[in-house]
Write an enzyme that holds these catalytic residues in place. Structure first.
Site: not given
Ligand SMILES: NC(=O)c1ccc[n+]([C@@H]2O[C@H](COP(=O)([O-])OP(=O)(O)OC[C@H]3O[C@@H](n4cnc5c(N)ncnc54)[C@H](O)[C@@H]3O)[C@@H](O)[C@H]2O)c1
Ligand SMILES: O=C(O)C[C@H](O)C(=O)O
Length: 329
Positions: A13, A18, A95, A108, A134, A162, A190
């Site tokens: 969060a 978040g 990443r 993860n 991810n 996507d 994804h």
């Molecule tokens: N599916 C999608 O389309 C998509 C799109 C964008 C990002 N993502 C993924 O979303 C995730 C988060 O991205 P972000 O940019 O917010 O990253 P970020 O590093 O800014 O934030 C992640 C947060 O998660 C917290 N965290 C880590 N492990 C945890 C746990 N076990 N329990 C609770 N909190 C935990 C961290 O302390 C951090 O504050 C990444 O894995 C990113 O690749 C997915």
């Molecule tokens: O590509 C990434 O690693 C972040 C996220 O999954 C995205 O698609 O933007």
């Protein structure tokens, strides 16, 4: 009569996503403008992360959202997930430049066994789970397998980003508004192997495929642009997508809970064996949603090119699953 509040847990969060997500949930963008919400926010048990979370909560307080009926900070999923109706599992490492999403698997995967077990133990039996962290499909698979007492259909992964990326590319190519595009879908994982498919799409009843009529654009421009968009954003921003990811999470849960009125969308869901995708694989499918349930669009013709693309993304998912076998028993 006012509706009873829904409990929404968000992990990670205090992270980037978040920060774009919480305010919109509290504003009613996700569950409706008449639906009070209670936010149960999880961060790692680390002083800096917990302090950052407190800061975000101070800002949420300062918005005085009329729909916000409560909010709490947690460092343990067993308390964060207590009685929740919706779980947004965002918290995971993103990443950086040069990494592929599957590079995150080891880092993860453990998070999602722990959180799956906690959901199994304390969440509402109807909890709707969206995995954003991810590699999202495989993390959702791990969480689902770690929660044997919850229905598998409650576990989903985010392919909506996507889907939205594909919508926007098609709108630009055809010069038509995004809102006029129907029946688009994204199959699979994804990851860059995903298969964004506009063969069935229409704009004002007309076939998008016929309007575009350019197989080379599909193969050489559209599919790589959508598939590699996450990487392109990391390259440009130095950070992974956040506001667009939060927006897609809002769209995904909104449509799951409130319905699509017969319109197609894309959700990563456990396969029921449709289109020869092995049962239980968390795969992007075209769906409609109604009364809180999703339904796969059935009977679509899969041509040779599409079958090849679907097999590539499926094989990648099966490989990822093999890599986490030791975690799911
Ligand atoms: N599916 C999608 O389309 C998509 C799109 C964008 C990002 N993502 C993924 O979303 C995730 C988060 O991205 P972000 O940019 O917010 O990253 P970020 O590093 O800014 O934030 C992640 C947060 O998660 C917290 N965290 C880590 N492990 C945890 C746990 N076990 N329990 C609770 N909190 C935990 C961290 O302390 C951090 O504050 C990444 O894995 C990113 O690749 C997915
Ligand atoms: O590509 C990434 O690693 C972040 C996220 O999954 C995205 O698609 O933007």
């Amino acid at each position: 009569m006012a509706k009873a509040p829904m409990r929404v847990a968000v992990t990670g969060a205090a992270g980037q996503i978040g920060y774009s997500l919480l305010f919109r949930i509290a504003n009613g963008d996700m569950l409706g403008k008449d639906q009070p919400v209670i936010l149960q926010l999880l961060e790692i048990p680390d002083e800096k992360a917990q302090k950052a979370l407190k800061g975000v909560m101070m800002e949420i307080d300062d918005c005085a959202f009329p729909l916000l009926a409560g909010m709490s900070a947690h460092s343990d999923p067993m308390t964060a997930f207590k009685d929740i109706d919706v779980a947004l599992l965002v918290g995971a490492r993103p990443r950086g430049p040069g990494m592929e999403r599957k590079d995150l698997l080891e880092a993860n995967a453990q998070i999602f066994t722990v959180q799956g077990k906690a959901l199994d133990a304390v969440a509402s039996r109807n909890v709707k789970v969206l995995v954003v962290g991810n590699p999202a499909n495989t993390n959702a698979y791990i969480a689902m397998k770690s929660a044997p007492n919850l229905p598998a259909k409650n576990f989903t992964a985010m392919l909506r980003l996507d889907h939205n990326r594909a919508l926007s590319q098609i709108a630009a190519k055809t010069g038509k508004p995004v809102a006029s595009i129907e029946k688009l879908c994204v199959w699979g994982n994804h990851s860059p192997t995903m298969y964004a498919d506009y063969r069935f799409a229409t704009i004002d009843g007309q076939s998008v495929k016929d309007m575009i009529n350019d197989a080379a654009w599909n193969k050489d421009t559209f599919l790589p642009t959508v598939g590699k968009r996450g990487g392109a954003i990391i390259e440009a921003r130095g950070l992974s997508s956040a506001a667009s990811a939060a927006n897609a999470a809002i769209d995904h849960v909104h449509d799951w809970v409130l319905g699509t009125n017969g319109k197609w969308t894309t959700m990563g869901i456990p396969s029921d064996g449709s289109y020869d995708i092995p049962e239980g694989t968390i795969f992007g499918f075209p769906v409609t949603t109604e009364n809180g349930e999703y339904k796969i669009i059935s009977g679509l013709a899969i041509d040779e090119f599409s079958r090849e693309r679907i097999n590539v993304t499926l094989n990648e998912l099966l490989e990822e699953r093999e890599g986490v076998k030791h975690l799911v028993g």
